[in-house]
Design a protein around this motif. Structure first.
Motif, short mmCIF file in Angstrom:
data_model
loop_
_atom_site.label_atom_id
_atom_site.label_comp_id
_atom_site.label_asym_id
_atom_site.label_seq_id
_atom_site.Cartn_x
_atom_site.Cartn_y
_atom_site.Cartn_z
N LEU A 171 -15.55 1.99 0.33
CA LEU A 171 -14.85 1.34 -0.77
C LEU A 171 -14.67 -0.15 -0.51
CD1 LEU A 171 -12.15 4.04 -1.59
CD2 LEU A 171 -14.21 3.52 -2.88
N SER A 172 -14.39 -0.52 0.76
CA SER A 172 -14.22 -1.94 1.10
C SER A 172 -15.53 -2.69 0.93
CB SER A 172 -13.71 -2.08 2.53
OG SER A 172 -12.45 -1.47 2.68
N ALA A 173 -16.63 -2.06 1.33
CA ALA A 173 -17.94 -2.70 1.17
C ALA A 173 -18.31 -2.87 -0.30
CB ALA A 173 -19.01 -1.90 1.90
N GLY B 278 0.81 -1.21 0.00
CA GLY B 278 0.00 0.00 0.00
C GLY B 278 0.84 1.26 0.00
N VAL B 279 1.93 1.26 0.78
CA VAL B 279 2.80 2.44 0.83
C VAL B 279 3.53 2.63 -0.50
CG1 VAL B 279 4.95 3.28 1.85
CG2 VAL B 279 3.09 2.54 3.31
N LEU C 255 -15.31 -5.58 7.19
CA LEU C 255 -15.34 -4.95 5.88
C LEU C 255 -14.01 -5.09 5.14
CD1 LEU C 255 -17.21 -1.67 6.82
CD2 LEU C 255 -18.13 -3.61 5.57
N GLY C 256 -13.05 -5.74 5.73
CA GLY C 256 -11.74 -5.90 5.10
C GLY C 256 -11.55 -7.31 4.60
N PHE D 35 -5.63 -7.85 -2.83
CA PHE D 35 -5.09 -6.81 -3.70
C PHE D 35 -6.08 -5.64 -3.83
CE2 PHE D 35 -2.32 -10.27 -5.20
CZ PHE D 35 -1.11 -9.62 -5.12
N GLY D 36 -7.37 -5.93 -3.77
CA GLY D 36 -8.35 -4.85 -3.81
C GLY D 36 -8.24 -3.94 -2.59
N LEU D 37 -8.08 -4.54 -1.41
CA LEU D 37 -7.93 -3.73 -0.20
C LEU D 37 -6.63 -2.96 -0.21
CD1 LEU D 37 -9.31 -3.06 2.46
CD2 LEU D 37 -8.07 -4.95 3.52
#
Length: 348
Positions: free
Chosen positions: A196-198, A151-152, A291-292, A211-213
């Motif tokens: 966005l997670s939902a 993510g970073v 939600l993750g 990868f989506g998260l």
């Protein structure tokens, strides 16, 4: 930088802790006493087993555990466990256990520690399905620690690129980038993450959800860094060395990445370490809220889902143990980043 960094004792120890954590994530299959698929419903909510060095036979130089006996209270139906003093199981190094695929490539059956067949080694207890909590924490480190780095990387690529272009060129490019940043920063982060997670499809595979998260966390986290980079470049682009590079025909890309960005590397290092911790905490919070990441993916946040039930936590407090590696990782990254920032700062 290395000489200055070595003087920061807390940062050195934090770097050692992070190295151990990431090595554990890389070799989690070998380090975990049990495989990720292990479960034994006859040992649900078993408490952590104690290591012993002494018994009726005297002192032992090598630790061992006693067997576990479970019985259910006929009135409360709550299951309790006692040590069976007639059964002793020495801790074995390179013990033979369940077969697993190391890195998904090689079949192996050796674990760092284990006990002989018939014994149990639940050093941190078990959960509601009889799964070893220590093994699941070790497996969960791979996801929780990796999602921060990925993510970073995405966040820094966007933040440095957009912030550098905005600060160096200015004009309408700067106005457009700043308005986009203003819109993103005006939305509270946690509701945005949750929304966005939902939106991730429930029929996605665990890898696709991972990868989506990661993509969501990276896309949401870059505006703060972009604004900091932009403000620095607005000041640095007027320096003599920047004008000299322009007069010598250096392209903007070389001026930005070769001359301007290295001048506030200490700030970038501090931002990177803080961003990693914020993403680890964000993944933990979203998984905790459901939600993750979801099972069968195992992360520290997923392991803390059972902590939502306060009755279970009151009766089985070891379910909160997955929070300890989260705290240790966040503190280690903060101290490590503080030491790197001081070491990279040319004015200290």
């Amino acid at each position: 930088m290395w000489w200055k960094f070595r003087k920061h004792r807390i940062a050195v120890w934090s770097a050692t802790v992070l190295l151990v954590l990431y090595l554990a994530a890389v070799f989690c299959e070998f380090l975990a006493p049990y495989s990720l698929s292990f479960q034994d419903t006859s040992y649900t909510y078993a408490p952590p087993q104690r290591l012993h060095f002494s018994s009726e036979d005297g002192f032992h130089f090598w630790p061992f555990v006693y067997g576990l006996k479970g019985q259910r209270n006929p009135e409360t139906l709550q299951k309790s466990y006692q040590e069976d003093l007639t059964q002793k199981y020495p801790i074995r190094l390179l013990a033979k256990g369940q077969t697993y695929k190391f890195w998904g490539l090689f079949k192996m059956d050796r674990h760092l520690i284990g006990v002989d067949s018939g014994g149990t080694l639940f050093l941190l207890g078990t959960d509601s399905m009889g799964r070893d909590l220590l093994s699941r924490i070790i497996y969960g480190s791979r996801i929780s620690l990796t999602i921060g780095l990925l993510g970073v990387s995405l966040s820094f690529f966007l933040g440095l690129s957009i912030g550098a272009i905005s600060g160096y060129f200015g004009g309408w490019v700067d106005n457009l980038a700043q308005r986009v940043i203003d819109i993103l920063r005006s939305i509270p982060e946690l509701p945005l993450w949750m929304g966005l997670s939902a939106a991730l499809p429930v029929n996605w595979s665990p890898i696709a959800v991972f990868f989506g998260l990661t993509l969501i966390l990276g896309l949401v986290d870059w505006p703060g860094l972009a604004r900091a980079v932009r403000s620095k470049l607005l000041a640095l682009r007027e320096e003599d060395y920047c004008m000299a590079a322009e007069l010598m025909g250096a392209p903007p890309r070389r001026i930005i990445y070769r001359h301007l960005l290295p001048n506030f590397m200490s700030h970038l290092i501090a931002s990177a370490t803080l961003s990693i911790t914020s993403m680890i905490l964000a993944e933990t919070a979203l998984s905790f809220l459901g939600l993750g990441l979801r099972p069968p993916i195992t992360s520290w946040g997923v392991l803390l889902v059972e902590a939502q039930n306060m009755e279970a936590v009151e009766l089985y407090p070891w379910l909160l143990l997955p929070a300890i590696p989260v705290i240790i990782t966040v503190l280690a990254f903060n101290f490590f980043g503080d030491g790197l920032r001081d070491a990279a700062d040319p004015y200290k």
